[in-house]
Design a protein around this motif. Structure first.
Motif, short mmCIF file in Angstrom:
data_model
loop_
_atom_site.label_atom_id
_atom_site.label_comp_id
_atom_site.label_asym_id
_atom_site.label_seq_id
_atom_site.Cartn_x
_atom_site.Cartn_y
_atom_site.Cartn_z
N LEU A 193 0.36 -1.25 0.07
CA LEU A 193 0.06 -0.32 0.03
C LEU A 193 0.69 1.55 -0.16
O LEU A 193 0.54 2.22 0.15
CB LEU A 193 -0.85 0.12 1.45
N LEU A 194 2.06 1.55 0.04
CA LEU A 194 2.98 2.19 -0.52
C LEU A 194 2.70 3.14 -1.29
O LEU A 194 2.91 4.60 -0.78
CB LEU A 194 4.23 1.76 -0.54
N PRO A 196 -0.28 4.25 -2.27
CA PRO A 196 -1.89 5.48 -1.62
C PRO A 196 -1.36 6.05 -0.48
O PRO A 196 -1.57 7.41 0.08
CB PRO A 196 -2.78 4.13 -1.85
N LEU A 197 -0.48 5.36 0.77
CA LEU A 197 0.80 6.69 1.45
C LEU A 197 1.28 7.17 1.07
O LEU A 197 1.04 8.13 1.52
CB LEU A 197 1.22 5.39 2.45
N LEU A 198 1.59 7.38 0.29
CA LEU A 198 2.44 8.59 -1.02
C LEU A 198 1.18 9.98 -0.63
O LEU A 198 1.31 10.72 -0.97
CB LEU A 198 3.74 8.02 -1.57
N VAL A 199 0.22 9.47 -2.15
CA VAL A 199 -0.76 10.35 -2.29
C VAL A 199 -0.69 10.92 -1.09
O VAL A 199 -1.29 11.91 -0.99
CB VAL A 199 -1.57 9.28 -3.00
N LEU A 200 -1.35 10.19 0.92
CA LEU A 200 -1.37 11.02 1.03
C LEU A 200 -0.95 11.69 2.12
O LEU A 200 -1.05 13.14 2.18
CB LEU A 200 -2.17 9.79 2.70
N LEU A 201 0.71 11.09 1.97
CA LEU A 201 1.85 12.10 2.46
C LEU A 201 1.76 13.88 0.86
O LEU A 201 1.21 14.50 2.19
CB LEU A 201 2.94 11.30 2.19
N LEU A 202 1.60 13.12 0.03
CA LEU A 202 1.32 14.76 -1.08
C LEU A 202 0.26 15.35 -0.62
O LEU A 202 0.01 16.52 -0.87
CB LEU A 202 0.96 13.83 -1.90
N TYR A 229 -9.80 2.48 0.33
CA TYR A 229 -10.16 1.21 0.18
C TYR A 229 -10.16 0.04 -0.52
O TYR A 229 -10.26 -1.19 -0.75
CB TYR A 229 -11.73 1.34 1.06
N VAL A 230 -9.66 0.94 -2.04
CA VAL A 230 -9.71 -0.12 -3.28
C VAL A 230 -9.10 -0.47 -3.31
O VAL A 230 -7.72 -1.47 -4.28
CB VAL A 230 -9.95 0.87 -4.41
N SER A 231 -7.54 0.57 -2.86
CA SER A 231 -6.38 0.13 -3.04
C SER A 231 -5.56 -1.39 -2.50
O SER A 231 -5.52 -1.76 -1.79
CB SER A 231 -5.75 1.07 -2.49
#
Length: 237
Positions: A193-194, A196-202, A229-231
Motif C-alpha cells: 500500500l506504499l 496510496p500512503l505516498l498520495v496521502l503524504l502529498l 479502500y480500493v487499494s
C-alpha cells in the motif's frame, strides 16, 4: 435537519471505511446488513446526545434522540440475541465514548485526544464485523485496524492544518512529518500500500497550501477513503 444529520462529512468516512474493511477481510454475511444499520443508528443517536451534553439543551434534541433510539432498539436486540458476544464490543466503546462526552461537556470537541478516542471507536468496529463474517486471518484484521487508525489520525492532523491550525506552521510541519512516518511505517507494515500512503503524504503537504475550504476538505476526504479502500482490495489481499 441540523438536529438529525451530522454535518461533519469526514465522519461518514470513519463510519463506513472500517466496516467495509472488516467485510473485505472476512466473508460477506446477511448479518452484516443489520449490523451496519445498527452501527449507523448508534452514530446518528450519539450525535444529538453529544449536542445535548454540549449545549445543555436536551429538550431541543429530544425528537432525534427518541427517533434514533426507537429505530436502534430492535436492531440492537436482534444482534445481541443471535450474537451475544457483540455486547463485549459495546463495553470496549463505552470508555472511549465517555471521553467524547467529557469534551462535549467542556465544549472542546476539537481537542486532539477527543479526535483520537473517536477514531479508535470508529475503527474498532472492524472486529465485530470480521467476527460475524467468520474471518480466519486475525493478523490481517489487526493490520487493517492499525491501518485505519493511522490513516484517520493522520486525517485529524491534516484537517486541523486546513481549519483550526491553518496559520500554525509548526502544526503543518508536524502533520507532514506524521504522514512521512506513516509512509515509512507502511514499508514494513503494508508494503503493498506504499503508493496510496505516498498520495496521502502529498495530500497533507499540498492541500493545506491551496486555501481549500473546510467543507470541500471533508467531501474530498471521502474520496481519499475510497482510494484507500480500493487499494486494500486490489493490493493488500
Amino acid at each position: 435537519m441540523k438536529k438529525y444529520i451530522p454535518n461533519q462529512h469526514g465522519a461518514w468516512a470513519m463510519l463506513v471505511l472500517p466496516f467495509l474493511l472488516g467485510v473485505a477481510a472476512s466473508r460477506g454475511q446477511f448479518i452484516h446488513i443489520p449490523l451496519f444499520v445498527c452501527w449507523l443508528l448508534i452514530y446518528l443517536f450519539s450525535f444529538p446526545l453529544l449536542q445535548g451534553v454540549k449545549t445543555r439543551k436536551f429538550a431541543r434534541y429530544a425528537q432525534p434522540l427518541r427517533l434514533y433510539g426507537l429505530l436502534l432498539l430492535p436492531f440492537a436486540l436482534y444482534l445481541v440475541i443471535i450474537q451475544p458476544v457483540l455486547l463485549g464490543f459495546v463495553l470496549l466503546l463505552l470508555p472511549l465514548f465517555a471521553i467524547n462526552l467529557y469534551y462535549a461537556r467542556i465544549k472542546n470537541e476539537r481537542a486532539l485526544l477527543n479526535d483520537i478516542s473517536a477514531i479508535v471507536a470508529f475503527c474498532l468496529v472492524i472486529y465485530p464485523v470480521y467476527y460475524v463474517g467468520q474471518g480466519e486471518n486475525w493478523r490481517a484484521v489487526n493490520e487493517l485496524f492499525v491501518l485505519a487508525v493511522l490513516y484517520f489520525t493522520g486525517t485529524a492532523f491534516y484537517v486541523k492544518t486546513v481549519i483550526r491550525e491553518r496559520n500554525n506552521i509548526r502544526f503543518y510541519y508536524g502533520s507532514v512529518a506524521y504522514h512521512l512516518l506513516f509512509a515509512a511505517a507502511g514499508l514494513y507494515l503494508f508494503p503493498s500500500l506504499l503508493v496510496p500512503l505516498l498520495v496521502l503524504l502529498l495530500r497533507a503537504a499540498i492541500l493545506p497550501r491551496t486555501g481549500i475550504s473546510a467543507k470541500h476538505t471533508g467531501i474530498i476526504e471521502i474520496g481519499f477513503s475510497v482510494m484507500l479502500y480500493v487499494s486494500v482490495l486490489l493490493l493488500y489481499f
